[in-house]
Design a protein around this motif. Structure first.
Motif, PDB file in Angstrom:
ATOM      1  N   GLU A  29      87.106 -23.454  19.288  1.00 13.65           N
ATOM      2  CA  GLU A  29      85.770 -22.868  19.428  1.00 13.65           C
ATOM      3  C   GLU A  29      84.669 -23.866  19.096  1.00 13.65           C
ATOM      4  O   GLU A  29      83.681 -24.002  19.828  1.00 13.65           O
ATOM      5  CB  GLU A  29      85.662 -21.643  18.515  1.00 13.65           C
ATOM      6  N   TYR A  30      84.826 -24.617  17.997  1.00 15.01           N
ATOM      7  CA  TYR A  30      83.760 -25.530  17.599  1.00 15.01           C
ATOM      8  C   TYR A  30      83.762 -26.824  18.403  1.00 15.01           C
ATOM      9  O   TYR A  30      82.724 -27.486  18.503  1.00 15.01           O
ATOM     10  CB  TYR A  30      83.762 -25.756  16.081  1.00 15.01           C
ATOM     11  N   LYS A  33      81.610 -25.630  21.181  1.00 15.74           N
ATOM     12  CA  LYS A  33      80.222 -25.547  20.730  1.00 15.74           C
ATOM     13  C   LYS A  33      79.604 -26.937  20.589  1.00 15.74           C
ATOM     14  O   LYS A  33      78.420 -27.121  20.881  1.00 15.74           O
ATOM     15  CB  LYS A  33      80.141 -24.756  19.425  1.00 15.74           C
ATOM     16  N   ASP A 128      75.103 -20.194  15.869  1.00 15.16           N
ATOM     17  CA  ASP A 128      76.009 -19.133  16.279  1.00 15.16           C
ATOM     18  C   ASP A 128      75.898 -17.926  15.351  1.00 15.16           C
ATOM     19  O   ASP A 128      76.735 -17.032  15.375  1.00 15.16           O
ATOM     20  CB  ASP A 128      77.454 -19.623  16.393  1.00 15.16           C
ATOM     21  N   THR A 143      80.072 -15.599  21.206  1.00 15.74           N
ATOM     22  CA  THR A 143      81.430 -15.553  21.743  1.00 15.74           C
ATOM     23  C   THR A 143      81.624 -14.169  22.327  1.00 15.74           C
ATOM     24  O   THR A 143      81.460 -13.164  21.635  1.00 15.74           O
ATOM     25  CB  THR A 143      82.473 -15.846  20.653  1.00 15.74           C
ATOM     26  N   ASN A 146      86.298 -13.965  24.348  1.00 15.41           N
ATOM     27  CA  ASN A 146      86.936 -15.243  24.046  1.00 15.41           C
ATOM     28  C   ASN A 146      86.314 -16.428  24.772  1.00 15.41           C
ATOM     29  O   ASN A 146      86.958 -17.459  24.941  1.00 15.41           O
ATOM     30  CB  ASN A 146      88.449 -15.186  24.320  1.00 15.41           C
ATOM     31  N   ARG A 147      85.058 -16.291  25.203  1.00 15.60           N
ATOM     32  CA  ARG A 147      84.341 -17.392  25.838  1.00 15.60           C
ATOM     33  C   ARG A 147      83.050 -17.629  25.073  1.00 15.60           C
ATOM     34  O   ARG A 147      82.382 -16.682  24.662  1.00 15.60           O
ATOM     35  CB  ARG A 147      83.990 -17.046  27.289  1.00 15.60           C
ATOM     36  N   VAL A 148      82.698 -18.898  24.915  1.00 17.87           N
ATOM     37  CA  VAL A 148      81.441 -19.231  24.268  1.00 17.87           C
ATOM     38  C   VAL A 148      80.352 -19.207  25.335  1.00 17.87           C
ATOM     39  O   VAL A 148      80.470 -19.853  26.369  1.00 17.87           O
ATOM     40  CB  VAL A 148      81.502 -20.609  23.583  1.00 17.87           C
TER      41      VAL A 148
END
Length: 183
Positions: A29-30, A33, A128, A143, A146-148
């Motif tokens: 995730e990061y 990002k 975020d 999010t 499950n998508r940023v």
């Protein structure tokens, strides 16, 4: 027989671990990002007095760094003819010297104070923290399934003298403070 079955299970387990180790894991995730941050820097324009051509673009993390070293690869990269320099900052005064500030979740309780302190200073604020763009931040990462994704507060960008490209505005999940750009 049981000994043979245990050996077979061990070999299968090692084989599965070995083959999983060879495939590149999907980005976390990061990591995603972090990629968003560098792309925001590519598709946002700062006033020339705030970020002159050839100047250094200071990308800062305010608060506890959630990226776990994931931003290190961005330090020294070129964006719009400018060298990116990473910096961790501890307070609002240090953040005012930055061009792009990621406001960490550890700063959620101080979010209003931070946004007021950076308003009008030509700083792109990104976070975020839930509701960040709605609270007056520049870009809020969310999010969803499950998508940023990201929301843009166009009114905040204009207030800060920043201009997001039309491509960036079209990609935003929500654009607050203006009519939605058609796809």
């Amino acid at each position: 027989m049981i000994r043979h079955l245990c050996r077979l299970l061990l070999l299968l387990a090692f084989g599965l671990v070995g083959s999983a180790g060879m495939a590149a894991p999907p980005p976390g995730e990061y990591q995603i990002k972090a990629a968003y941050l560098i792309n925001f820097a590519r598709y946002v324009e700062w006033p020339s007095g705030r970020l002159p051509v050839g100047g250094v673009l200071r990308l800062c993390i305010l608060g506890r760094d959630p990226f776990g070293g994931g931003l290190e690869g961005l330090d020294g990269r070129q964006v719009q003819g400018r060298e990116v320099r990473l910096r961790e900052v501890d307070n609002l005064e240090q953040a005012q010297d930055c061009h792009l500030v990621f406001v960490s979740g550890s700063e959620e309780r101080r979010m209003g104070l931070i946004l007021r302190g950076l308003a009008g200073r030509g700083v792109l604020t990104v976070s975020d923290i839930e509701g960040f763009a709605e609270a007056g931040g520049g870009i809020g990462l969310v999010t969803e399934e499950n998508r940023v994704r990201f929301d843009i507060n166009q009114a905040s960008l204009v207030r800060d003298g920043l201009r997001a490209s039309s491509q960036l505005l079209r990609l935003g999940r929500q654009v607050l403070g203006m009519e939605r750009v058609s796809r």
